[in-house]
Design an enzyme around this catalytic site. Structure first.
Site, PDB file in Angstrom:
ATOM      1  N   CYS A  10       0.819  -1.418  -0.086  1.00 59.64           N
ATOM      2  CA  CYS A  10      -0.062  -0.093  -0.199  1.00 59.64           C
ATOM      3  C   CYS A  10       0.772   1.452   0.053  1.00 59.64           C
ATOM      4  CB  CYS A  10      -0.879   0.038   1.321  1.00 59.64           C
ATOM      5  SG  CYS A  10      -1.951  -1.504   1.267  1.00 59.64           S
TER       6      CYS A  10
ATOM      7  N   HIS B 208      -3.178   7.348   2.330  1.00 64.09           N
ATOM      8  CA  HIS B 208      -3.729   6.097   1.766  1.00 64.09           C
ATOM      9  C   HIS B 208      -5.126   5.647   2.543  1.00 64.09           C
ATOM     10  CE1 HIS B 208      -3.815   1.878   0.953  1.00 64.09           C
ATOM     11  NE2 HIS B 208      -3.574   1.551   2.087  1.00 64.09           N
TER      12      HIS B 208
ATOM     13  N   ASN C 151      -9.834  -0.145  -0.354  1.00 67.64           N
ATOM     14  CA  ASN C 151      -8.505   0.181  -0.110  1.00 67.64           C
ATOM     15  C   ASN C 151      -7.952  -0.766  -1.660  1.00 67.64           C
ATOM     16  OD1 ASN C 151      -5.876  -0.339   0.276  1.00 67.64           O
ATOM     17  ND2 ASN C 151      -6.209  -1.415   2.121  1.00 67.64           N
TER      18      ASN C 151
HETATM   19  O1  UT7 Z   1      -3.784  -0.925   3.668  1.00 64.07           O
HETATM   20  C1  UT7 Z   1      -2.813  -1.651   4.429  1.00 64.07           C
HETATM   21  C2  UT7 Z   1      -2.901  -1.384   5.946  1.00 64.07           C
HETATM   22  N1  UT7 Z   1      -4.419  -1.949   6.143  1.00 64.07           N
HETATM   23  C3  UT7 Z   1      -4.995  -1.580   7.137  1.00 64.07           C
HETATM   24  O2  UT7 Z   1      -4.504  -0.436   7.605  1.00 64.07           O
HETATM   25  C4  UT7 Z   1      -6.046  -2.241   7.844  1.00 64.07           C
HETATM   26  C5  UT7 Z   1      -6.198  -1.958   9.181  1.00 64.07           C
HETATM   27  N2  UT7 Z   1      -7.063  -2.673   9.995  1.00 64.07           N
HETATM   28  C6  UT7 Z   1      -8.532  -2.289   9.691  1.00 64.07           C
HETATM   29  O3  UT7 Z   1      -9.051  -1.495   9.213  1.00 64.07           O
HETATM   30  C7  UT7 Z   1      -9.635  -2.855  11.021  1.00 64.07           C
HETATM   31  O4  UT7 Z   1      -8.875  -3.757  11.695  1.00 64.07           O
HETATM   32  C8  UT7 Z   1     -10.704  -3.869  10.041  1.00 64.07           C
HETATM   33  C9  UT7 Z   1     -11.518  -3.063   9.342  1.00 64.07           C
HETATM   34  C10 UT7 Z   1      -9.875  -4.948   9.320  1.00 64.07           C
HETATM   35  C11 UT7 Z   1     -11.148  -4.622  11.070  1.00 64.07           C
HETATM   36  O5  UT7 Z   1     -12.057  -3.922  12.180  1.00 64.07           O
HETATM   37  P1  UT7 Z   1     -11.845  -3.981  13.502  1.00 64.07           P
HETATM   38  O6  UT7 Z   1     -12.668  -2.905  14.342  1.00 64.07           O
HETATM   39  O7  UT7 Z   1     -10.440  -4.012  13.989  1.00 64.07           O
HETATM   40  O8  UT7 Z   1     -12.462  -5.387  13.881  1.00 64.07           O
HETATM   41  P2  UT7 Z   1     -11.822  -6.756  14.254  1.00 64.07           P
HETATM   42  O9  UT7 Z   1     -10.876  -7.340  13.638  1.00 64.07           O
HETATM   43  O10 UT7 Z   1     -11.290  -6.534  15.898  1.00 64.07           O
HETATM   44  O11 UT7 Z   1     -12.945  -7.781  14.459  1.00 64.07           O
HETATM   45  C12 UT7 Z   1     -14.151  -7.498  15.353  1.00 64.07           C
HETATM   46  C13 UT7 Z   1     -15.210  -8.530  15.206  1.00 64.07           C
HETATM   47  C14 UT7 Z   1     -14.806  -9.578  15.384  1.00 64.07           C
HETATM   48  O12 UT7 Z   1     -15.895 -10.431  15.896  1.00 64.07           O
HETATM   49  P3  UT7 Z   1     -15.764 -11.112  17.210  1.00 64.07           P
HETATM   50  O13 UT7 Z   1     -14.507 -11.746  17.508  1.00 64.07           O
HETATM   51  O14 UT7 Z   1     -15.839  -9.681  18.135  1.00 64.07           O
HETATM   52  O15 UT7 Z   1     -17.121 -11.618  17.782  1.00 64.07           O
HETATM   53  C15 UT7 Z   1     -14.749 -10.140  13.845  1.00 64.07           C
HETATM   54  O16 UT7 Z   1     -14.849 -11.600  13.717  1.00 64.07           O
HETATM   55  O17 UT7 Z   1     -15.802  -8.195  13.942  1.00 64.07           O
HETATM   56  C16 UT7 Z   1     -15.935  -9.511  13.085  1.00 64.07           C
HETATM   57  N3  UT7 Z   1     -15.739  -9.262  11.947  1.00 64.07           N
HETATM   58  C17 UT7 Z   1     -16.840  -8.981  10.821  1.00 64.07           C
HETATM   59  N4  UT7 Z   1     -18.087  -8.912  11.379  1.00 64.07           N
HETATM   60  C18 UT7 Z   1     -18.717  -8.614  10.242  1.00 64.07           C
HETATM   61  C19 UT7 Z   1     -14.617  -9.208  11.043  1.00 64.07           C
HETATM   62  N5  UT7 Z   1     -14.768  -8.733   9.788  1.00 64.07           N
HETATM   63  C20 UT7 Z   1     -16.247  -8.810   9.730  1.00 64.07           C
HETATM   64  C21 UT7 Z   1     -17.033  -8.517   8.469  1.00 64.07           C
HETATM   65  N6  UT7 Z   1     -18.395  -8.480   9.063  1.00 64.07           N
HETATM   66  N7  UT7 Z   1     -16.655  -8.296   7.513  1.00 64.07           N
END
Ligand code: UT7
Length: 322
Positions: A113, A249, A279
């Site tokens: 990225c 980004h 992204n």
């Molecule tokens: O471009 C390169 C750099 N990349 C980035 O900068 C990405 C950085 N990360 C992010 O943007 C975020 O961490 C995400 C958008 C990927 C995820 O958001 P989050 O608030 O960090 O969520 P999480 O991974 O902590 O997951 C929270 C919950 C989990 O469920 P439980 O364990 O709390 O029951 C996941 O299983 O959300 C669940 N989850 C989803 N639910 C519905 C993960 N993906 C999804 C989804 N739909 N698509």
């Protein structure tokens, strides 16, 4: 003294739009979750016959037109991509052939990225030291090809696209500075786990995809981008208020908001495309730049802070007078 100045911008997005509602029908997710956690509403996805070089070529031609330059003026081509058409030749070489240019240096940069910011930094140095006078610098990706469309933790995030700039030698800046960093210690948090030299013998039958520990990436990205804002301002002896536009980004609206807060900047001064593009990896910064230029927000003489963070980890910034 010779500087490098952006004289034209261009971009390209594939025709097909995939909305959050479309993804709801594919994996266990919701439009609300995607919008609240990422800010994404939709993303563009390439057609089966389209490749990264198709998007790169259209973005490049668009930037050449904006710069009022012909392909014959180009003496350097750098394509930042994580999703090249082939293992080799580079997408830059394939693009060079398509543009009908022969002989100038052409190569790809792989910094995921952060790729476009790396490419801009490298092209700036080529121009400053007199090795090139008119460069095409492109970020182009078909991320949809390395996404597991059954993995809800990644498939909602990414999109395809390309952005390009023409960067020319000039008596005035231009690119004031670029700041490029990497720390391979974090490779396992965001990666495609296999490549050409680590594949098992039967790899022909196996596809590998993006894997990410999203919340760990999120935490490091937010802190790191905050630090690079300070580094960039200090290197140029500038204050936060000197920046007219943040061109970040586009991974997650919450990361973008954190960087804007660090700059004490209203979101009105941030070019945001993550809602419509998702992204697009190396394409996201030049896509956002082109958007801001074409809709008239970014004007000649404005001070821009470009920044990105991605797999590697890699991160970087560039301070640019447009
Ligand atoms: O471009 C390169 C750099 N990349 C980035 O900068 C990405 C950085 N990360 C992010 O943007 C975020 O961490 C995400 C958008 C990927 C995820 O958001 P989050 O608030 O960090 O969520 P999480 O991974 O902590 O997951 C929270 C919950 C989990 O469920 P439980 O364990 O709390 O029951 C996941 O299983 O959300 C669940 N989850 C989803 N639910 C519905 C993960 N993906 C999804 C989804 N739909 N698509």
């Amino acid at each position: 003294m010779t500087f490098a100045r952006i004289t034209g911008t261009g971009s390209d997005l594939p025709e097909k739009v995939l909305t959050n509602a479309d993804i709801e029908a594919m994996v266990d997710t919701s439009d609300q979750w995607i919008r609240e956690r990422t800010g994404i509403r939709q993303r563009h996805i390439v057609a089966p016959e389209e490749a990264t070089s198709d998007l790169a070529e259209r973005a490049a031609r668009c930037a050449l037109e904006a710069a009022d330059r012909r392909v014959g003026d180009i003496d350097l081509i750098i394509v930042a991509t994580t999703t090249p058409d082939r293992v080799f030749p580079s997408t830059a070489c394939l693009l060079q052939q398509r543009l009908g240019i022969h002989g100038c240096a052409a190569f790809d940069i792989q910094a995921v990225c952060t790729g476009f910011v790396y490419a801009l930094g490298v092209a700036d140095k080529f121009i400053r030291c007199g090795s090139a006078r008119c460069a095409l610098v492109i970020g182009a990706e078909t991320m949809s090809r390395i996404i597991d469309w059954t993995d809800r933790s990644t498939c909602v995030l990414f999109g395809d696209g390309a952005g390009a700039v023409v960067l020319e030698a000039s008596d005035e800046p231009g690119v004031h500075s670029s700041h490029l960093h990497a720390d391979g210690h974090y490779a396992h948090l965001l990666h495609v786990p296999r490549g050409s030299s680590t594949a098992p013998d039967d790899v022909g039958a196996v596809r590998t995809f993006v894997e990410m520990k999203g919340n760990e990436v999120f935490r490091v990205a937010t802190n790191t981008l905050g630090r690079i804002v300070d580094e960039t301002l200090a290197a140029n002896n500038l204050n936060k208020s000197d920046i007219d536009w943040l061109v970040p980004h586009q991974a997650n609206i919450r990361i973008i908001e954190a960087t804007a807060r660090k700059l004490k900047m209203s979101l009105d001064n941030v070019i945001i495309t993550v809602d419509r593009h998702g992204n697009t990896s190396a394409a996201s910064v030049p896509l956002a730049l082109d958007q801001g230029v074409r809709d008239g927000r970014i004007k000649r003489g404005d001070m821009l802070l470009l920044e990105a963070f991605g797999g590697g980890f890699t991160w970087g910034s560039a301070l640019v007078t447009y």
